[in-house]
Design a protein around this motif. Sequence first.
Motif, PDB file in Angstrom:
ATOM      1  N   SER A   1       0.816  -1.221   0.000  1.00 52.07           N
ATOM      2  CA  SER A   1       0.000   0.000   0.000  1.00 52.07           C
ATOM      3  C   SER A   1       0.844   1.262   0.000  1.00 52.07           C
ATOM      4  O   SER A   1       0.526   2.223  -0.689  1.00 52.07           O
ATOM      5  N   ASN A   2       1.930   1.283   0.790  1.00 52.55           N
ATOM      6  CA  ASN A   2       2.699   2.525   0.874  1.00 52.55           C
ATOM      7  C   ASN A   2       3.954   2.533  -0.008  1.00 52.55           C
ATOM      8  O   ASN A   2       4.537   3.588  -0.220  1.00 52.55           O
ATOM      9  N   MET A   3       4.366   1.377  -0.519  1.00 51.56           N
ATOM     10  CA  MET A   3       5.567   1.334  -1.352  1.00 51.56           C
ATOM     11  C   MET A   3       5.292   0.833  -2.766  1.00 51.56           C
ATOM     12  O   MET A   3       6.108   1.031  -3.655  1.00 51.56           O
TER      13      MET A   3
ATOM     14  N   MET B   1       7.898  -3.991  -3.350  1.00 56.34           N
ATOM     15  CA  MET B   1       7.931  -5.053  -2.352  1.00 56.34           C
ATOM     16  C   MET B   1       8.384  -6.383  -2.949  1.00 56.34           C
ATOM     17  O   MET B   1       9.032  -7.182  -2.280  1.00 56.34           O
ATOM     18  N   ASP B   2       8.092  -6.602  -4.218  1.00 56.17           N
ATOM     19  CA  ASP B   2       8.455  -7.856  -4.878  1.00 56.17           C
ATOM     20  C   ASP B   2       9.934  -7.905  -5.277  1.00 56.17           C
ATOM     21  O   ASP B   2      10.456  -8.974  -5.560  1.00 56.17           O
ATOM     22  N   THR B   3      10.599  -6.754  -5.293  1.00 58.07           N
ATOM     23  CA  THR B   3      11.986  -6.734  -5.779  1.00 58.07           C
ATOM     24  C   THR B   3      12.971  -6.197  -4.751  1.00 58.07           C
ATOM     25  O   THR B   3      14.143  -6.002  -5.063  1.00 58.07           O
ATOM     26  N   TYR B   4      12.534  -5.969  -3.535  1.00 56.69           N
ATOM     27  CA  TYR B   4      13.347  -5.325  -2.506  1.00 56.69           C
ATOM     28  C   TYR B   4      13.676  -6.298  -1.381  1.00 56.69           C
ATOM     29  O   TYR B   4      12.834  -7.078  -0.944  1.00 56.69           O
ATOM     30  N   ALA B   5      14.915  -6.249  -0.927  1.00 57.46           N
ATOM     31  CA  ALA B   5      15.350  -7.041   0.232  1.00 57.46           C
ATOM     32  C   ALA B   5      16.634  -6.420   0.777  1.00 57.46           C
ATOM     33  O   ALA B   5      17.356  -5.727   0.059  1.00 57.46           O
TER      34      ALA B   5
ATOM     35  N   GLY C   1      14.963  -1.294 -12.420  1.00 57.15           N
ATOM     36  CA  GLY C   1      14.005  -0.212 -12.589  1.00 57.15           C
ATOM     37  C   GLY C   1      13.346   0.276 -11.317  1.00 57.15           C
ATOM     38  O   GLY C   1      12.482   1.134 -11.359  1.00 57.15           O
ATOM     39  N   VAL C   2      13.753  -0.250 -10.159  1.00 55.64           N
ATOM     40  CA  VAL C   2      13.155   0.149  -8.885  1.00 55.64           C
ATOM     41  C   VAL C   2      14.084   1.136  -8.190  1.00 55.64           C
ATOM     42  O   VAL C   2      15.290   0.933  -8.116  1.00 55.64           O
ATOM     43  N   THR C   3      13.508   2.219  -7.696  1.00 49.62           N
ATOM     44  CA  THR C   3      14.270   3.254  -7.010  1.00 49.62           C
ATOM     45  C   THR C   3      13.854   3.293  -5.552  1.00 49.62           C
ATOM     46  O   THR C   3      12.663   3.242  -5.245  1.00 49.62           O
ATOM     47  N   TYR C   4      14.842   3.407  -4.671  1.00 49.33           N
ATOM     48  CA  TYR C   4      14.529   3.537  -3.248  1.00 49.33           C
ATOM     49  C   TYR C   4      14.000   4.944  -3.013  1.00 49.33           C
ATOM     50  O   TYR C   4      14.622   5.920  -3.411  1.00 49.33           O
ATOM     51  N   PRO C   5      12.847   5.068  -2.365  1.00 45.09           N
ATOM     52  CA  PRO C   5      12.248   6.396  -2.208  1.00 45.09           C
ATOM     53  C   PRO C   5      12.951   7.219  -1.138  1.00 45.09           C
ATOM     54  O   PRO C   5      13.579   6.661  -0.227  1.00 45.09           O
ATOM     55  N   PRO C   6      12.836   8.533  -1.231  1.00 46.43           N
ATOM     56  CA  PRO C   6      13.361   9.369  -0.147  1.00 46.43           C
ATOM     57  C   PRO C   6      12.652   9.001   1.166  1.00 46.43           C
ATOM     58  O   PRO C   6      11.469   8.656   1.153  1.00 46.43           O
ATOM     59  N   THR C   7      13.363   9.058   2.262  1.00 40.41           N
ATOM     60  CA  THR C   7      12.775   8.752   3.556  1.00 40.41           C
ATOM     61  C   THR C   7      12.877   9.962   4.473  1.00 40.41           C
ATOM     62  O   THR C   7      13.714  10.827   4.263  1.00 40.41           O
TER      63      THR C   7
END
Length: 147
Positions: A104-106, A111-115, A137-143
């Motif tokens: 929902s938030n990411m 979620m399927d490509t992050y660890a 193609g996945v970017t880590y979002p600003p936190t």
Amino acid sequence: MDSKSLNEAPMRVVHAVRQLFEAGIKTRAAKDTVQSEQLVRVLSLMAELRPDSESGEPRRLPGCRHVERALDLAESGGAAAVAAAIRPLLPTLTWHQNPRYNASNMGAEFMDTYAWSGLGLTGCDNISFGVLLLGPGVTYPPTRYES
């Protein structure tokens, strides 16, 4: 991997990263003293890291399907020594996801490509050291929280 090698393997990753950072200090010192100071601080914190005898059972997540390709790509660039040090650890790593994150938030793709894995290291409360894996193609979002 025998138990002696298991204890030494995470420290080989730390050593490889230390070498990259030390090289970064040399090349950036004249250009960016703030960044160099940060690298020096991280290096001093890395000196406290050691293998964790209670690092957990090996565990893979769906995103781990990308780890071999990520290491292949890294081994052809400036992080070759780091990738080479990580590769023998792969069967022993415990992979996680941040409990604050969900589809929902990411987003489901994230979620399927992050660890991430702490590589079985402990010893310093002021640094989080490990591997973050993001699929293509996945970017880590600003936190906005303290990492």
